[in-house]
Write an enzyme that holds these catalytic residues in place. Structure first.
Site, PDB file in Angstrom:
ATOM      1  N   ASP A 164     101.321 -59.541 -40.023  1.00 18.98           N
ATOM      2  CA  ASP A 164     102.752 -59.353 -39.867  1.00 18.98           C
ATOM      3  C   ASP A 164     103.457 -58.986 -41.171  1.00 18.98           C
ATOM      4  O   ASP A 164     104.469 -58.298 -41.142  1.00 18.98           O
ATOM      5  CB  ASP A 164     103.370 -60.643 -39.308  1.00 18.98           C
TER       6      ASP A 164
ATOM      7  N   THR B  75      93.811 -53.139 -32.680  1.00 18.41           N
ATOM      8  CA  THR B  75      94.884 -53.731 -33.498  1.00 18.41           C
ATOM      9  C   THR B  75      96.125 -52.861 -33.440  1.00 18.41           C
ATOM     10  O   THR B  75      97.255 -53.366 -33.486  1.00 18.41           O
ATOM     11  CB  THR B  75      94.455 -53.805 -34.988  1.00 18.41           C
ATOM     12  N   GLY B  76      95.896 -51.557 -33.350  1.00 21.51           N
ATOM     13  CA  GLY B  76      97.012 -50.609 -33.336  1.00 21.51           C
ATOM     14  C   GLY B  76      97.961 -50.860 -32.182  1.00 21.51           C
ATOM     15  O   GLY B  76      99.178 -50.662 -32.311  1.00 21.51           O
TER      16      GLY B  76
ATOM     17  N   LYS C 204      97.099 -49.712 -47.246  1.00 24.35           N
ATOM     18  CA  LYS C 204      96.261 -50.880 -46.927  1.00 24.35           C
ATOM     19  C   LYS C 204      94.880 -50.335 -46.593  1.00 24.35           C
ATOM     20  O   LYS C 204      94.633 -49.874 -45.478  1.00 24.35           O
ATOM     21  CB  LYS C 204      96.877 -51.646 -45.747  1.00 24.35           C
TER      22      LYS C 204
ATOM     23  N   ASN D  27      85.757 -45.948 -41.368  1.00 22.02           N
ATOM     24  CA  ASN D  27      84.824 -44.821 -41.276  1.00 22.02           C
ATOM     25  C   ASN D  27      85.229 -43.625 -42.141  1.00 22.02           C
ATOM     26  O   ASN D  27      84.399 -42.784 -42.466  1.00 22.02           O
ATOM     27  CB  ASN D  27      84.590 -44.408 -39.814  1.00 22.02           C
TER      28      ASN D  27
ATOM     29  N   ARG E 198      86.532 -32.815 -48.901  1.00 19.30           N
ATOM     30  CA  ARG E 198      87.439 -32.497 -47.787  1.00 19.30           C
ATOM     31  C   ARG E 198      88.834 -33.088 -48.044  1.00 19.30           C
ATOM     32  O   ARG E 198      89.850 -32.463 -47.724  1.00 19.30           O
ATOM     33  CB  ARG E 198      86.842 -33.082 -46.499  1.00 19.30           C
TER      34      ARG E 198
ATOM     35  N   CYS F 265      85.762 -41.557 -34.329  1.00 20.23           N
ATOM     36  CA  CYS F 265      86.621 -41.564 -33.131  1.00 20.23           C
ATOM     37  C   CYS F 265      86.310 -40.365 -32.264  1.00 20.23           C
ATOM     38  O   CYS F 265      86.502 -40.403 -31.057  1.00 20.23           O
ATOM     39  CB  CYS F 265      88.092 -41.500 -33.538  1.00 20.23           C
ATOM     40  N   THR F 266      85.857 -39.284 -32.882  1.00 16.25           N
ATOM     41  CA  THR F 266      85.605 -38.044 -32.165  1.00 16.25           C
ATOM     42  C   THR F 266      84.127 -37.872 -31.796  1.00 16.25           C
ATOM     43  O   THR F 266      83.719 -36.781 -31.425  1.00 16.25           O
ATOM     44  CB  THR F 266      86.048 -36.842 -33.022  1.00 16.25           C
TER      45      THR F 266
ATOM     46  N   GLU G 172      83.802 -47.488 -25.835  1.00 16.84           N
ATOM     47  CA  GLU G 172      83.186 -46.707 -26.928  1.00 16.84           C
ATOM     48  C   GLU G 172      82.290 -47.607 -27.766  1.00 16.84           C
ATOM     49  O   GLU G 172      82.762 -48.616 -28.304  1.00 16.84           O
ATOM     50  CB  GLU G 172      84.220 -45.977 -27.791  1.00 16.84           C
TER      51      GLU G 172
ATOM     52  N   GLU H 282      96.283 -43.502 -34.276  1.00 13.78           N
ATOM     53  CA  GLU H 282      95.069 -42.936 -33.672  1.00 13.78           C
ATOM     54  C   GLU H 282      94.111 -44.092 -33.461  1.00 13.78           C
ATOM     55  O   GLU H 282      93.657 -44.724 -34.410  1.00 13.78           O
ATOM     56  CB  GLU H 282      94.498 -41.865 -34.593  1.00 13.78           C
TER      57      GLU H 282
ATOM     58  N   GLY I 179      92.577 -46.686 -36.297  1.00 13.83           N
ATOM     59  CA  GLY I 179      91.671 -47.817 -36.126  1.00 13.83           C
ATOM     60  C   GLY I 179      91.492 -48.154 -34.656  1.00 13.83           C
ATOM     61  O   GLY I 179      91.561 -47.274 -33.803  1.00 13.83           O
TER      62      GLY I 179
HETATM   63  O1  G3P Z   1      87.059 -41.439 -36.584  1.00 18.04           O
HETATM   64  C1  G3P Z   1      88.193 -40.853 -36.992  1.00 18.04           C
HETATM   65  C2  G3P Z   1      88.349 -39.411 -36.630  1.00 18.04           C
HETATM   66  O2  G3P Z   1      89.460 -38.949 -37.295  1.00 18.04           O
HETATM   67  C3  G3P Z   1      87.129 -38.538 -36.770  1.00 18.04           C
HETATM   68  O3  G3P Z   1      87.243 -37.428 -37.599  1.00 18.04           O
HETATM   69  O4  G3P Z   1      86.422 -35.455 -38.819  1.00 18.04           O
HETATM   70  O5  G3P Z   1      84.766 -37.045 -37.852  1.00 18.04           O
HETATM   71  O6  G3P Z   1      86.094 -35.574 -36.360  1.00 18.04           O
HETATM   72  P1  G3P Z   1      86.063 -36.328 -37.672  1.00 18.04           P
END
Ligand code: G3P
Length: 405
Positions: free
Chosen positions: A139, A157-158, A105, A82, A29, A207-208, A300, A173, A154
């Protein structure tokens, strides 16, 4: 990257316990994403604009404005554990296409996969020094005067980075509490299948991921039974064996997830599957009768735990969704497309999927979080736009000679 996909994928299996097939998919991907970015960037970034002054009231025609896109400078790319490869590529490729240099990083877990990817770039002929990999965060990097843009994916921290960033453009994000609203007329088989995949793929560490099911009472029993039947079939164990559920990223992450589960237990949630944990391996857990008093209704877990909250109405579901500071994605299941659009309009989240689980891809679609879930929009096209600044050069023609001509 395609030629060296397997060793990179093997690193992902070992470093972040991503199941074998998903690891390989991530690398492929990412290669596809880089290809697409190169093609899209060549056209999108090459297009400028010419404005003439006489299109504004009271102006003569002697001013011409050339609008071009110029690089920002050095982009600091901070991907999460992830997707150490894919979310590095999604930052690197647009930044480089737009003419920037990059400091990457990588996440502490995922650094080897990141290093493999960097070797691929070197083998592909990337000029030395254009992308540098650093291990220091804090920093030093985020406040460095030569950093002209921070692209971060992440957790909390963001928010701290954003508060201190000053005038540096940000692409952020920071996760989501992605809700899945199931209406009374939904295709329950489709909804259950999507909740299963959306909630438990990569053990919920996306995240999704589906992080809260909000189902209207009329169909709640039927939906819960279908999801529970699917959860019972999920395989658990070693990522090398390509099982569905693998250890979460760390012991502290497992402790956090367990804290949410135990809080829900103490407040009366019903366990549709038994909770089981060995070290940082947590068996897939389905909770029903979750209420707004429980932490898991808002936070979450980033783990293989899916809570179901039964609601009296879709309006109640939307209100719960909109009351959360995390607002990345959400989804709605209904057979009525008019209703789906109305619900999507009412949901204040960055993306709403109709009749499918939340997901970032395909990678050229816009991807953004509202409120605490993010700043700016990602996806290939928006990331390319983010990685440049607009420069105007105004040509002032001599009025007299111009008029004579
Ligand atoms: O967790 C990060 C986010 O970008 C998830 O992506 O492709 O699993 O929907 P995806």
């Amino acid at each position: 990257m395609r030629q060296h996909a397997q060793p990179i994928a093997d690193s992902l299996v070992r470093e972040v316990a991503k199941p074998a097939k998903q690891s390989l998919d991530e690398v492929v991907r990412s290669a596809d994403l880089i290809d697409y970015t190169a093609e899209e960037g060549a056209r999108a970034l090459g297009a400028g604009e010419l404005l003439t002054s006489d299109s504004f009231p009271g102006q003569t025609r002697n001013k011409l404005c050339l609008v071009s896109k110029v690089p920002l400078g050095v982009v600091l790319a901070i991907p999460p554990f992830n997707y150490p490869v894919n979310l590095a590529a999604s930052k690197l490729a647009p930044a480089l296409m737009a003419g920037n240099a990059v400091v990457l990083k990588p996440p502490s877990q995922g650094v080897v996969a990141g290093a493999h990817m960097m070797q691929c770039f070197a083998k592909a002929g990337l000029p030395k020094g254009l992308v540098n990999m650093g291990s220091e965060i804090g920093d030093y990097l985020t406040l460095h005067p030569l950093v002209s843009c921070i692209s971060f994916t992440g957790g909390d921290t963001g928010i701290a980075i954003a508060r201190r960033a000053g005038m540096v453009p940000l692409q952020m994000e920071l996760g989501g509490k992605d809700v899945c609203i199931v209406c009374s007329d939904a295709d329950l088989d489709l909804a259950a299948k999507s909740i299963l995949k959306g909630g438990f793929s990569f053990s919920g560490q996306r995240c999704t991921a589906v992080k809260l099911v909000l189902v209207v009472k009329e169909v709640a029993d039927a939906l819960a039974a279908k999801v529970a039947a699917g959860v019972a079939k999920l395989t658990v164990g070693d990522p090398k064996d390509d099982v569905d559920i693998t250890p979460v990223i760390s012991d502290s992450s497992a402790d956090f997830i367990e804290g949410l589960v135990e809080d829900a237990r103490a407040k009366g949630a019903k366990f549709l599957t038994p909770y089981r944990r060995e070290g940082n391996l947590i068996w897939p857990t389905l909770l029903d009768h979750v209420t707004p008093e429980m932490r898991i209704a808002w936070e979450e877990p980033f783990g293989p735990v899916v809570p179901i909250m039964r609601v009296d109405s879709v309006d109640q579901a939307v209100a719960h969704c909109n009351a959360n500071n995390l607002a990345l994605q959400g989804c709605v299941f209904t057979r009525d497309v008019n209703r789906a659009i109305a619900i999507s309009d009412a949901m204040e989240t960055g993306t709403v999927q109709i009749n499918a689980a939340p997901a970032r891809g395909p990678d050229h679609f816009p991807f953004q979080g509202f409120r605490d879930s993010g700043i700016g929009s990602q996806g290939i096209r928006n990331s390319l736009a983010m990685m440049v600044k607009i420069k105007s050069t105004v040509i002032n023609l001599d009025k007299d000679s111009y008029a004579r001509g």
